[in-house]
Design a protein around this motif. Structure first.
Motif, PDB file in Angstrom:
ATOM      1  N   LYS A   1       0.800  -1.219   0.000  1.00  0.00           N
ATOM      2  CA  LYS A   1       0.000   0.000   0.000  1.00  0.00           C
ATOM      3  C   LYS A   1       0.841   1.281   0.000  1.00  0.00           C
ATOM      4  O   LYS A   1       0.308   2.383  -0.148  1.00  0.00           O
ATOM      5  CB  LYS A   1      -0.937  -0.005   1.209  1.00  0.00           C
ATOM      6  N   GLY A   2       2.153   1.160   0.143  1.00  0.00           N
ATOM      7  CA  GLY A   2       3.010   2.346   0.134  1.00  0.00           C
ATOM      8  C   GLY A   2       3.315   2.844  -1.261  1.00  0.00           C
ATOM      9  O   GLY A   2       3.135   2.133  -2.250  1.00  0.00           O
ATOM     10  N   ASP A   3       3.779   4.084  -1.342  1.00  0.00           N
ATOM     11  CA  ASP A   3       4.206   4.697  -2.597  1.00  0.00           C
ATOM     12  C   ASP A   3       5.644   5.160  -2.378  1.00  0.00           C
ATOM     13  O   ASP A   3       5.899   6.009  -1.526  1.00  0.00           O
ATOM     14  CB  ASP A   3       3.304   5.876  -2.949  1.00  0.00           C
ATOM     15  N   PHE A   4       6.583   4.602  -3.144  1.00  0.00           N
ATOM     16  CA  PHE A   4       7.995   4.804  -2.852  1.00  0.00           C
ATOM     17  C   PHE A   4       8.764   5.358  -4.048  1.00  0.00           C
ATOM     18  O   PHE A   4       8.454   5.072  -5.199  1.00  0.00           O
ATOM     19  CB  PHE A   4       8.631   3.474  -2.433  1.00  0.00           C
ATOM     20  N   LYS A   5       9.804   6.134  -3.746  1.00  0.00           N
ATOM     21  CA  LYS A   5      10.735   6.598  -4.758  1.00  0.00           C
ATOM     22  C   LYS A   5      12.124   6.685  -4.139  1.00  0.00           C
ATOM     23  O   LYS A   5      12.281   6.752  -2.909  1.00  0.00           O
ATOM     24  CB  LYS A   5      10.320   7.973  -5.306  1.00  0.00           C
ATOM     25  N   ASP A   6      13.142   6.650  -4.977  1.00  0.00           N
ATOM     26  CA  ASP A   6      14.535   6.825  -4.561  1.00  0.00           C
ATOM     27  C   ASP A   6      14.878   5.891  -3.405  1.00  0.00           C
ATOM     28  O   ASP A   6      15.059   6.313  -2.256  1.00  0.00           O
ATOM     29  CB  ASP A   6      14.802   8.282  -4.163  1.00  0.00           C
ATOM     30  N   TYR A   7      15.025   4.600  -3.717  1.00  0.00           N
ATOM     31  CA  TYR A   7      15.231   3.627  -2.655  1.00  0.00           C
ATOM     32  C   TYR A   7      16.111   2.461  -3.104  1.00  0.00           C
ATOM     33  O   TYR A   7      16.342   2.231  -4.290  1.00  0.00           O
ATOM     34  CB  TYR A   7      13.886   3.072  -2.183  1.00  0.00           C
ATOM     35  N   HIS A   8      16.563   1.734  -2.111  1.00  0.00           N
ATOM     36  CA  HIS A   8      17.207   0.436  -2.288  1.00  0.00           C
ATOM     37  C   HIS A   8      16.284  -0.588  -1.638  1.00  0.00           C
ATOM     38  O   HIS A   8      16.031  -0.531  -0.437  1.00  0.00           O
ATOM     39  CB  HIS A   8      18.583   0.430  -1.615  1.00  0.00           C
ATOM     40  N   LEU A   9      15.763  -1.493  -2.427  1.00  0.00           N
ATOM     41  CA  LEU A   9      14.900  -2.561  -1.927  1.00  0.00           C
ATOM     42  C   LEU A   9      15.676  -3.863  -1.961  1.00  0.00           C
ATOM     43  O   LEU A   9      16.285  -4.209  -2.973  1.00  0.00           O
ATOM     44  CB  LEU A   9      13.648  -2.690  -2.802  1.00  0.00           C
ATOM     45  N   ARG A  10      15.635  -4.579  -0.846  1.00  0.00           N
ATOM     46  CA  ARG A  10      16.261  -5.905  -0.793  1.00  0.00           C
ATOM     47  C   ARG A  10      15.228  -6.914  -0.325  1.00  0.00           C
ATOM     48  O   ARG A  10      14.455  -6.650   0.603  1.00  0.00           O
ATOM     49  CB  ARG A  10      17.457  -5.907   0.144  1.00  0.00           C
ATOM     50  N   LEU A  11      15.208  -8.071  -0.968  1.00  0.00           N
ATOM     51  CA  LEU A  11      14.363  -9.170  -0.513  1.00  0.00           C
ATOM     52  C   LEU A  11      15.047 -10.487  -0.826  1.00  0.00           C
ATOM     53  O   LEU A  11      15.994 -10.548  -1.620  1.00  0.00           O
ATOM     54  CB  LEU A  11      12.966  -9.111  -1.145  1.00  0.00           C
TER      55      LEU A  11
ATOM     56  N   ASN B   1      17.651 -16.838  -2.510  1.00  0.00           N
ATOM     57  CA  ASN B   1      18.348 -15.859  -3.344  1.00  0.00           C
ATOM     58  C   ASN B   1      18.056 -14.455  -2.832  1.00  0.00           C
ATOM     59  O   ASN B   1      16.958 -14.181  -2.339  1.00  0.00           O
ATOM     60  CB  ASN B   1      17.863 -15.954  -4.790  1.00  0.00           C
ATOM     61  N   THR B   2      19.017 -13.569  -2.978  1.00  0.00           N
ATOM     62  CA  THR B   2      18.853 -12.176  -2.569  1.00  0.00           C
ATOM     63  C   THR B   2      18.789 -11.276  -3.793  1.00  0.00           C
ATOM     64  O   THR B   2      19.671 -11.325  -4.654  1.00  0.00           O
ATOM     65  CB  THR B   2      20.016 -11.719  -1.667  1.00  0.00           C
ATOM     66  N   LEU B   3      17.729 -10.476  -3.871  1.00  0.00           N
ATOM     67  CA  LEU B   3      17.582  -9.490  -4.938  1.00  0.00           C
ATOM     68  C   LEU B   3      17.746  -8.100  -4.361  1.00  0.00           C
ATOM     69  O   LEU B   3      17.185  -7.789  -3.300  1.00  0.00           O
ATOM     70  CB  LEU B   3      16.205  -9.601  -5.591  1.00  0.00           C
ATOM     71  N   ASP B   4      18.512  -7.267  -5.044  1.00  0.00           N
ATOM     72  CA  ASP B   4      18.659  -5.858  -4.687  1.00  0.00           C
ATOM     73  C   ASP B   4      18.190  -5.018  -5.861  1.00  0.00           C
ATOM     74  O   ASP B   4      18.658  -5.200  -6.994  1.00  0.00           O
ATOM     75  CB  ASP B   4      20.120  -5.522  -4.368  1.00  0.00           C
ATOM     76  N   LEU B   5      17.278  -4.115  -5.579  1.00  0.00           N
ATOM     77  CA  LEU B   5      16.765  -3.191  -6.590  1.00  0.00           C
ATOM     78  C   LEU B   5      17.092  -1.778  -6.136  1.00  0.00           C
ATOM     79  O   LEU B   5      16.651  -1.346  -5.067  1.00  0.00           O
ATOM     80  CB  LEU B   5      15.254  -3.360  -6.740  1.00  0.00           C
ATOM     81  N   TYR B   6      17.883  -1.068  -6.935  1.00  0.00           N
ATOM     82  CA  TYR B   6      18.230   0.321  -6.645  1.00  0.00           C
ATOM     83  C   TYR B   6      17.463   1.209  -7.617  1.00  0.00           C
ATOM     84  O   TYR B   6      17.566   1.038  -8.838  1.00  0.00           O
ATOM     85  CB  TYR B   6      19.726   0.550  -6.814  1.00  0.00           C
TER      86      TYR B   6
ATOM     87  N   ARG C   1      15.446   5.856 -13.098  1.00  0.00           N
ATOM     88  CA  ARG C   1      16.527   4.920 -13.391  1.00  0.00           C
ATOM     89  C   ARG C   1      16.526   3.797 -12.355  1.00  0.00           C
ATOM     90  O   ARG C   1      16.063   3.984 -11.234  1.00  0.00           O
ATOM     91  CB  ARG C   1      17.890   5.624 -13.372  1.00  0.00           C
ATOM     92  N   ALA C   2      17.075   2.641 -12.723  1.00  0.00           N
ATOM     93  CA  ALA C   2      17.112   1.519 -11.786  1.00  0.00           C
ATOM     94  C   ALA C   2      18.250   0.571 -12.135  1.00  0.00           C
ATOM     95  O   ALA C   2      18.691   0.492 -13.287  1.00  0.00           O
ATOM     96  CB  ALA C   2      15.792   0.770 -11.785  1.00  0.00           C
ATOM     97  N   VAL C   3      18.719  -0.162 -11.127  1.00  0.00           N
ATOM     98  CA  VAL C   3      19.745  -1.188 -11.283  1.00  0.00           C
ATOM     99  C   VAL C   3      19.221  -2.468 -10.650  1.00  0.00           C
ATOM    100  O   VAL C   3      18.759  -2.461  -9.507  1.00  0.00           O
ATOM    101  CB  VAL C   3      21.071  -0.774 -10.601  1.00  0.00           C
ATOM    102  N   HIS C   4      19.291  -3.589 -11.395  1.00  0.00           N
ATOM    103  CA  HIS C   4      18.841  -4.893 -10.912  1.00  0.00           C
ATOM    104  C   HIS C   4      20.066  -5.722 -10.513  1.00  0.00           C
ATOM    105  O   HIS C   4      20.997  -5.886 -11.319  1.00  0.00           O
ATOM    106  CB  HIS C   4      18.088  -5.639 -12.001  1.00  0.00           C
ATOM    107  N   VAL C   5      20.051  -6.271  -9.298  1.00  0.00           N
ATOM    108  CA  VAL C   5      21.181  -7.039  -8.771  1.00  0.00           C
ATOM    109  C   VAL C   5      20.676  -8.376  -8.234  1.00  0.00           C
ATOM    110  O   VAL C   5      19.695  -8.421  -7.490  1.00  0.00           O
ATOM    111  CB  VAL C   5      21.910  -6.263  -7.660  1.00  0.00           C
ATOM    112  N   VAL C   6      21.359  -9.468  -8.585  1.00  0.00           N
ATOM    113  CA  VAL C   6      20.972 -10.811  -8.169  1.00  0.00           C
ATOM    114  C   VAL C   6      22.128 -11.457  -7.418  1.00  0.00           C
ATOM    115  O   VAL C   6      23.216 -11.638  -7.980  1.00  0.00           O
ATOM    116  CB  VAL C   6      20.593 -11.682  -9.394  1.00  0.00           C
ATOM    117  N   ASN C   7      21.915 -11.758  -6.147  1.00  0.00           N
ATOM    118  CA  ASN C   7      22.949 -12.371  -5.315  1.00  0.00           C
ATOM    119  C   ASN C   7      24.265 -11.608  -5.398  1.00  0.00           C
ATOM    120  O   ASN C   7      25.348 -12.189  -5.518  1.00  0.00           O
ATOM    121  CB  ASN C   7      23.137 -13.841  -5.708  1.00  0.00           C
ATOM    122  N   GLY C   8      24.158 -10.290  -5.346  1.00  0.00           N
ATOM    123  CA  GLY C   8      25.328  -9.420  -5.347  1.00  0.00           C
ATOM    124  C   GLY C   8      25.899  -9.120  -6.717  1.00  0.00           C
ATOM    125  O   GLY C   8      26.848  -8.325  -6.826  1.00  0.00           O
ATOM    126  N   VAL C   9      25.334  -9.710  -7.769  1.00  0.00           N
ATOM    127  CA  VAL C   9      25.848  -9.519  -9.132  1.00  0.00           C
ATOM    128  C   VAL C   9      24.896  -8.613  -9.910  1.00  0.00           C
ATOM    129  O   VAL C   9      23.734  -8.963 -10.109  1.00  0.00           O
ATOM    130  CB  VAL C   9      25.977 -10.874  -9.862  1.00  0.00           C
TER     131      VAL C   9
END
Length: 285
Positions: free
Chosen positions: A101-111, A221-226, A231-239
């Motif tokens: 339900k949140g609205d987000f911008k300019d973040y690093h999301l990890r799951l 697995n760890t996903l990082d979304l910047y 703009r955005a960067v997709h990262v998978v298990n640190g890569v």
């Protein structure tokens, strides 16, 4: 998320041998406190939507209504214990979306995510599939009766980190090379590739990730979304596996929105869904 009849093909095709894995540098520090999007107890901060009772109808524009927002969603999205910890469980049997339900911008999301054992028609023999959708906005189910408009960080074996514009109004720009091992549009992200635009509902509907960095089935697995602005960067298990820019909705810059998790044919577990603000993007080399 997959689109059109071409999606009946298995996309788990090994990536070609590119020069070397990309590396992530200049990782930004958090510019504020972390926010946990999953409290480990319930899904009160999320809204669920279910597509068609028969997922095989999803891309056929059927003359029937999707299931929508009903109590039946509790069978598809729920909190469980997995490996001794709370996890958000996505069943996958009925396709749909779980939108924060949140609205987000300019973040690093990890799951973190891990595949379960369930595989359901019409994808029971195909690559395990789900998706992390960001900058989600608009009406639920507006895309193929099942998802909200968004940019997708693909979660599918063989294609983790691929970008898919979800919705005909959504477009992204990146750099890519031609890769004949892929289904059309045969595009794979490469920092030194030519400039391409991927747009929902067109022949150029995706750009594949640079490399496959997923762990073996059964492992977390760890996903990082910047994300910073459009703009955005997709990262998978640190890569790092993909960069996108000029995110747009209806031709206008797309810079914020909700986080959306898909249900698309495969049991999936999610945990540690944490977001923190940033003021810069990491660099990919």
């Amino acid at each position: 998320m997959l689109k059109t009849l071409a999606f009946t093909l298995t996309l788990a095709i090994a990536a070609p041998a590119l020069a070397s894995p990309l590396t992530l540098t200049d990782v930004p520090k958090a510019a504020g406190p972390k926010v946990s999007l999953f409290n480990g107890k319930d899904l009160k901060d999320w809204s669920a939507w279910l597509g068609y009772a028969d997922p095989a109808l999803t891309y056929k524009r059927p003359p029937v209504a999707p299931i929508g927002a009903t109590a039946q969603s509790a069978e598809i999205f729920k909190v469980v214990q997995e490996d001794g910890r709370s996890a958000l469980y996505v069943n996958g049997k009925i396709w749909g979306s779980l939108v924060h339900k949140g609205d987000f911008k300019d973040y690093h999301l990890r799951l973190q995510y891990k595949w379960g054992k369930g595989r359901w028609a019409p994808r029971e023999t195909q690559a395990p599939n789900n998706g992390l959708l960001y900058h989600s906005h608009g009406a639920p189910g507006v895309v193929w009766g099942t998802w909200s408009q968004a940019v997708e960080f693909e979660i599918m074996t063989g294609s983790i980190g691929m970008v898919v514009p979800v919705g005909e109004a959504i477009s992204v720009v990146t750099n890519a090379i031609d890769d004949p091992s892929l289904i059309k549009p045969n595009l794979r992200y490469a920092p030194t590739g030519r400039v391409v635009t991927a747009k929902g509902g067109t022949a150029d509907w995706n750009v594949e990730a640079y490399s496959d960095a997923e762990k073996p089935a059964g492992e977390w697995n760890t996903l990082d979304l910047y994300v910073l602005g459009d703009r955005a960067v997709h990262v998978v298990n640190g890569v790092p596996v993909l960069e996108v820019r000029d995110l747009k909705a209806g031709g206008q810059p797309l810079t914020h929105g909700a986080i959306q998790l898909q249900s698309e044919g495969t049991e999936t577990f999610f945990r540690e869904i944490v977001l923190e603000p940033i003021t810069a993007l990491p660099k990919v080399k």
